[in-house]
Design an enzyme around this catalytic site. Sequence first.
Site, PDB file in Angstrom:
ATOM      1  N   HIS A 183     -10.944  -2.002   1.082  1.00 35.33           N
ATOM      2  CA  HIS A 183     -11.206  -0.665   0.525  1.00 35.33           C
ATOM      3  C   HIS A 183     -12.132  -0.703  -0.688  1.00 35.33           C
ATOM      4  O   HIS A 183     -12.085   0.183  -1.539  1.00 35.33           O
ATOM      5  CB  HIS A 183      -9.884   0.029   0.166  1.00 35.33           C
ATOM      6  CG  HIS A 183      -9.982   1.531   0.240  1.00 35.33           C
ATOM      7  ND1 HIS A 183      -8.978   2.375  -0.191  1.00 35.33           N
ATOM      8  CD2 HIS A 183     -10.968   2.354   0.690  1.00 35.33           C
ATOM      9  CE1 HIS A 183      -9.330   3.626  -0.005  1.00 35.33           C
ATOM     10  NE2 HIS A 183     -10.534   3.646   0.518  1.00 35.33           N
ATOM     11  N   ASP A 201       0.836  -1.198   0.000  1.00 30.45           N
ATOM     12  CA  ASP A 201       0.000   0.000   0.000  1.00 30.45           C
ATOM     13  C   ASP A 201       0.872   1.250   0.000  1.00 30.45           C
ATOM     14  O   ASP A 201       1.517   1.566   1.009  1.00 30.45           O
ATOM     15  CB  ASP A 201      -0.891  -0.031   1.246  1.00 30.45           C
ATOM     16  CG  ASP A 201      -2.065   0.917   1.153  1.00 30.45           C
ATOM     17  OD1 ASP A 201      -2.138   1.690   0.186  1.00 30.45           O
ATOM     18  OD2 ASP A 201      -2.922   0.885   2.051  1.00 30.45           O
ATOM     19  N   ASP A 202       0.942   1.931  -1.122  1.00 31.31           N
ATOM     20  CA  ASP A 202       1.704   3.183  -1.267  1.00 31.31           C
ATOM     21  C   ASP A 202       3.219   2.965  -1.281  1.00 31.31           C
ATOM     22  O   ASP A 202       3.982   3.880  -0.956  1.00 31.31           O
ATOM     23  CB  ASP A 202       1.373   4.187  -0.150  1.00 31.31           C
ATOM     24  CG  ASP A 202      -0.054   4.702  -0.215  1.00 31.31           C
ATOM     25  OD1 ASP A 202      -0.789   4.324  -1.134  1.00 31.31           O
ATOM     26  OD2 ASP A 202      -0.427   5.493   0.671  1.00 31.31           O
ATOM     27  N   ASP A 222       0.038  -0.607  -5.013  1.00 38.78           N
ATOM     28  CA  ASP A 222      -1.261  -0.201  -5.546  1.00 38.78           C
ATOM     29  C   ASP A 222      -1.243   1.176  -6.199  1.00 38.78           C
ATOM     30  O   ASP A 222      -2.221   1.573  -6.833  1.00 38.78           O
ATOM     31  CB  ASP A 222      -2.347  -0.264  -4.460  1.00 38.78           C
ATOM     32  CG  ASP A 222      -2.068   0.658  -3.278  1.00 38.78           C
ATOM     33  OD1 ASP A 222      -0.994   1.279  -3.225  1.00 38.78           O
ATOM     34  OD2 ASP A 222      -2.944   0.744  -2.392  1.00 38.78           O
ATOM     35  N   ASN A 223      -0.163   1.918  -6.051  1.00 31.78           N
ATOM     36  CA  ASN A 223       0.006   3.225  -6.709  1.00 31.78           C
ATOM     37  C   ASN A 223       1.400   3.715  -6.378  1.00 31.78           C
ATOM     38  O   ASN A 223       2.166   3.039  -5.686  1.00 31.78           O
ATOM     39  CB  ASN A 223      -1.044   4.245  -6.248  1.00 31.78           C
ATOM     40  CG  ASN A 223      -1.312   4.259  -4.762  1.00 31.78           C
ATOM     41  OD1 ASN A 223      -2.405   3.915  -4.322  1.00 31.78           O
ATOM     42  ND2 ASN A 223      -0.315   4.608  -3.962  1.00 31.78           N
ATOM     43  N   CYS A 249      -5.344   3.926  -4.301  1.00 29.47           N
ATOM     44  CA  CYS A 249      -5.461   2.544  -3.847  1.00 29.47           C
ATOM     45  C   CYS A 249      -6.788   1.869  -4.194  1.00 29.47           C
ATOM     46  O   CYS A 249      -6.796   0.786  -4.782  1.00 29.47           O
ATOM     47  CB  CYS A 249      -5.187   2.457  -2.354  1.00 29.47           C
ATOM     48  SG  CYS A 249      -5.767   3.849  -1.368  1.00 29.47           S
ATOM     49  N   ARG A 294      -7.281  -1.460  -6.679  1.00 28.75           N
ATOM     50  CA  ARG A 294      -7.756  -2.744  -6.164  1.00 28.75           C
ATOM     51  C   ARG A 294      -9.011  -3.198  -6.906  1.00 28.75           C
ATOM     52  O   ARG A 294      -9.214  -4.392  -7.136  1.00 28.75           O
ATOM     53  CB  ARG A 294      -7.963  -2.637  -4.653  1.00 28.75           C
ATOM     54  CG  ARG A 294      -6.644  -2.482  -3.908  1.00 28.75           C
ATOM     55  CD  ARG A 294      -6.798  -1.873  -2.508  1.00 28.75           C
ATOM     56  NE  ARG A 294      -5.504  -1.395  -2.043  1.00 28.75           N
ATOM     57  CZ  ARG A 294      -4.696  -2.068  -1.219  1.00 28.75           C
ATOM     58  NH1 ARG A 294      -5.070  -3.254  -0.761  1.00 28.75           N
ATOM     59  NH2 ARG A 294      -3.539  -1.562  -0.857  1.00 28.75           N
ATOM     60  N   LYS A 332       1.539   9.511  -5.840  1.00 31.76           N
ATOM     61  CA  LYS A 332       0.156   9.027  -5.709  1.00 31.76           C
ATOM     62  C   LYS A 332      -0.876  10.132  -5.923  1.00 31.76           C
ATOM     63  O   LYS A 332      -0.676  11.266  -5.518  1.00 31.76           O
ATOM     64  CB  LYS A 332      -0.023   8.427  -4.312  1.00 31.76           C
ATOM     65  CG  LYS A 332      -1.434   7.966  -3.979  1.00 31.76           C
ATOM     66  CD  LYS A 332      -1.512   7.458  -2.549  1.00 31.76           C
ATOM     67  CE  LYS A 332      -2.945   7.115  -2.151  1.00 31.76           C
ATOM     68  NZ  LYS A 332      -3.022   6.625  -0.751  1.00 31.76           N
ATOM     69  N   LYS A 340      -6.021  -5.405   3.445  1.00 32.40           N
ATOM     70  CA  LYS A 340      -6.851  -4.225   3.180  1.00 32.40           C
ATOM     71  C   LYS A 340      -7.794  -4.483   2.012  1.00 32.40           C
ATOM     72  O   LYS A 340      -7.379  -4.961   0.960  1.00 32.40           O
ATOM     73  CB  LYS A 340      -5.945  -3.034   2.888  1.00 32.40           C
ATOM     74  CG  LYS A 340      -6.679  -1.785   2.419  1.00 32.40           C
ATOM     75  CD  LYS A 340      -5.717  -0.628   2.268  1.00 32.40           C
ATOM     76  CE  LYS A 340      -6.305   0.500   1.450  1.00 32.40           C
ATOM     77  NZ  LYS A 340      -5.417   1.661   1.326  1.00 32.40           N
ATOM     78  N   HIS A 373       1.433   2.425   4.105  1.00 38.04           N
ATOM     79  CA  HIS A 373       0.510   3.567   4.138  1.00 38.04           C
ATOM     80  C   HIS A 373       0.596   4.260   5.509  1.00 38.04           C
ATOM     81  O   HIS A 373       0.760   3.606   6.528  1.00 38.04           O
ATOM     82  CB  HIS A 373      -0.912   3.050   3.895  1.00 38.04           C
ATOM     83  CG  HIS A 373      -1.949   4.090   3.630  1.00 38.04           C
ATOM     84  ND1 HIS A 373      -2.364   4.999   4.574  1.00 38.04           N
ATOM     85  CD2 HIS A 373      -2.691   4.360   2.522  1.00 38.04           C
ATOM     86  CE1 HIS A 373      -3.305   5.777   4.074  1.00 38.04           C
ATOM     87  NE2 HIS A 373      -3.520   5.413   2.818  1.00 38.04           N
TER      88      HIS A 373
END
Length: 528
Positions: A115, A13-14, A312-313, A51, A55, A370, A113, A206
């Site tokens: 989301h 994540d990130d 994810d980004n 994110c 996903r 991001k 996660k 994140h």
Amino acid sequence: MGKRPNFLVIVADDMGFSDIGAFGGEISTPNLDALALKGLRLTNFHSAPACAPTRAMLLTGTDAHIAGLGTHVEVLHPTQRGKPGYEGYLNDRVATLPQLLRDAGYLTLMSGKWHLGDTLETCPHARGFERSFALLPGAANHYASSPKAGTGFPKQDTLYTEDDRFVDLPEDFYSSDGFTTKLLQYLGERKDDRPFFAYLAFSAPHWPLQAPDDLIAKYKGRYDKGPEALREERLERLKALGLCAKDIKAHPIVAKNKPWDEMNDEERARSARAMEVYAAMVERLDWNVGRVVEYLKATGELDNTLVLFMSDNGAEGALIEAVPVFGPYLMDFIDKYYDNSLDNIGRPNSYVWYGPRWAQAATAPSRLYKTYTSEGGIRVVAFAHWPELLPSPAIGNAFSTVMDVMPTLLDLAGATHPAPDYKGRKVVEPMGRSLLPWLEGKAPEVHPKDAVTGWEFFGRRGIRKGDWKAIWIPAPEGTGDWQLYDVATDPGETDDRAQAEPARLAELLTLWDDYVEKAGIVMFAIPT
């Protein structure tokens, strides 16, 4: 090819493009490096700018605006409410990857996660995962012992689900450890010989940046030269590893906060400490990946498991305190309930992020980070490991996107997408393409040269055909005009060709209009 492979999809994540060692980073990531250096490192793999949309694209193979995550539900604008594609969860227009793999005889497992919906009706259990342990929203404290009860923070028992119920966390919970432990539990409880699809979706690194003290201590002093120096170090390693051209022109840093040489000693110490914690989070994530790899080795399954790792980004570079939708409320909350004194940064009762300069150390040579449609927001670290299909270490530079994952895994599983109908409802076809022909050497590229891909987030825009890409980013981070780049020769997006190539830009803008209509985009620019 022998029996159908298992699939292990790991999402960070990130995470920045050059955070891990195999992609030029200084952070200790031996487990990820071992997989990446024996597999295929993807240097031209693209996500959405943030994110939740990524996903959604990963699990449906189509654009997030179609799948229901056209923006983050937390910042949904009134003009977008009630519009198709802005439901804030995976809508009924899509069939999900776990649903289709489960139908094809796979055991489907998730931990991490989500989301993609914050109710039991929209949680992982409802969208095809046979077993799941999930953080439903986009972010949370990484420790269960963080401030929660009686503070106004969302109640913990509405944040996490296991299968079809909400659950509390054990007191010793730390996100990367807890998610991995639960996935290993599910793998160990198998009662049949079905191949598995396991989705390990970390919420690290994140913000809030939180990590074990002993790991933070390992990085003390490592970042005392600042983000600009780190950026140069990483760029040199990327070049040495063959992951970018020797003569590449990196995009200049774009940031509202002070550069390192204008900070006082206290500001530098706090900034370096945040980066130390970030590095510790990445190392702990890597350690947990190693736990899963060791399990697969012990069970003899690693060689028949396709491992796909990705972020994810791009790295998170926002100054959250300056974003109107977060700032005033969040800063008051942090001041009241958290301790961000220097020595406490990184502990469960601290709450910090590291900002745009450290993020651009990780996204360089690309532009920004991001939430932006520039390459720094959407070109992400990714690699695949599977000895049967990828027997030799390699670097792959073919353009691909997260939407290609679903068609690829269905292809390898011997399954087909059911569009236009799935169990009595209409569903859309994936927009992605299987990577399998390219991986097997039967096709020179994943996508045809005239393939078109679009991106939109918070009103920031991007459209690409072949190697040409047009982007629109408002001031001050952008110009507020459409810009044009040949990303094959200028991946840093430094040489705007809009004036020199008006016909090409006009073609891309027509394609942009087509994309907006096809995806059902309702434009809204978040204040910055």
